[in-house]
Design an enzyme around this catalytic site. Structure first.
Site, PDB file in Angstrom:
ATOM      1  N   SER A 104       0.827  -1.196   0.000  1.00 24.54           N
ATOM      2  CA  SER A 104       0.000   0.000   0.000  1.00 24.54           C
ATOM      3  C   SER A 104       0.868   1.255   0.000  1.00 24.54           C
ATOM      4  CB  SER A 104      -0.966  -0.030   1.196  1.00 24.54           C
ATOM      5  OG  SER A 104      -1.949   0.955   1.089  1.00 24.54           O
ATOM      6  N   ASP A 158      -9.883  -5.031  -4.272  1.00 19.72           N
ATOM      7  CA  ASP A 158      -9.343  -4.042  -3.332  1.00 19.72           C
ATOM      8  C   ASP A 158     -10.249  -2.808  -3.283  1.00 19.72           C
ATOM      9  OD1 ASP A 158      -7.850  -2.146  -1.915  1.00 19.72           O
ATOM     10  OD2 ASP A 158      -5.950  -2.905  -2.692  1.00 19.72           O
ATOM     11  N   HIS A 192      -7.795  -5.545   0.237  1.00 16.45           N
ATOM     12  CA  HIS A 192      -6.572  -4.781   0.505  1.00 16.45           C
ATOM     13  C   HIS A 192      -5.728  -5.506   1.547  1.00 16.45           C
ATOM     14  CE1 HIS A 192      -4.189  -1.179   0.064  1.00 16.45           C
ATOM     15  NE2 HIS A 192      -4.187  -0.961   1.366  1.00 16.45           N
TER      16      HIS A 192
END
Length: 214
Positions: A104, A158, A192
């Protein structure tokens, strides 16, 4: 391993099982620490590789952040990463035997650092992320990592960093770098976070980019 925070404490380290001849520096995402990813790396460890998972400073570099703030924040937070690389070089591991990676926000920072640093790296692992300032980056800004290998991974489900961000990133990377060295993998129904298949892909990439030496 599904979020992103960074504190200034010492990094979480998974030491090599034998003499360390290579290293992986992996950056977590917002709201997380390096401990979770150190545990994940321990599960896919290669015996001669040292895994370093720093706890980063709080930094928000999502797309809605003003470009000037993104640039200033990245410039400031990039220095601890350079220092970590320099420390491993002092420890006897050359920078070209170091893979930089992240999840991320950490993945975004790892990509940006690899493209803008003068330190030659072995590769980049970019998970569930994007390329910050992609419209202002150009080939001319890249010095020693024009042929760097990149493993970019993204979950198709995600909700925080949509898959389109990953696709736009890989398109930009293929323009700036050698496209044959860019690998983009997606994972069905993965949100995610990470999944076992992705972790195995990371393990294989690290072994390929950091082969065993005598």
């Amino acid at each position: 391993m599904c979020g992103n925070i960074m504190s200034a404490s010492l990094p979480a380290i998974v030491p090599a099982a034998c003499r360390a001849t290579a290293a992986v520096i992996f950056l977590h995402g917002l709201g997380d620490t390096g401990h979770g990813w150190a545990e994940a790396m321990a599960g896919i460890r290669t015996p001669y590789v040292k895994y370093i998972c720093p706890h980063a400073y709080v930094l928000d570099i999502f797309y809605y952040t003003p470009p000037s703030e993104i640039h200033n924040g990245l410039r400031l937070v990039r220095w601890p990463i350079k220092a970590l690389i320099d420390q491993e070089v002092k420890n006897g591991i050359p920078s070209h035997r170091i893979v930089l990676g992240g999840f991320s926000q950490g993945g975004a920072l790892s990509l940006y650092t690899a493209l803008t640093t003068h330190q030659k790296l072995a590769g980049v692992v970019a998970l569930s992320c994007w390329l910050p300032l992609r419209n202002s980056l150009s080939k001319s800004m890249i010095s020693n990592n024009k042929d760097i290998s990149v493993l970019q991974c993204h979950g198709e489900a995600d909700p925080l960093v949509p898959l389109i961000f990953g696709r736009l990133t890989v398109e930009k990377l293929k323009v700036m770098l050698n496209p044959s060295n860019i690998t983009f993998k997606t994972y069905s129904q993965m949100p995610h976070c990470a999944c076992p298949e992705e972790m195995m892909d990371i393990k294989q990439f690290i072994k390929k980019q950091l082969p065993k030496i005598n």
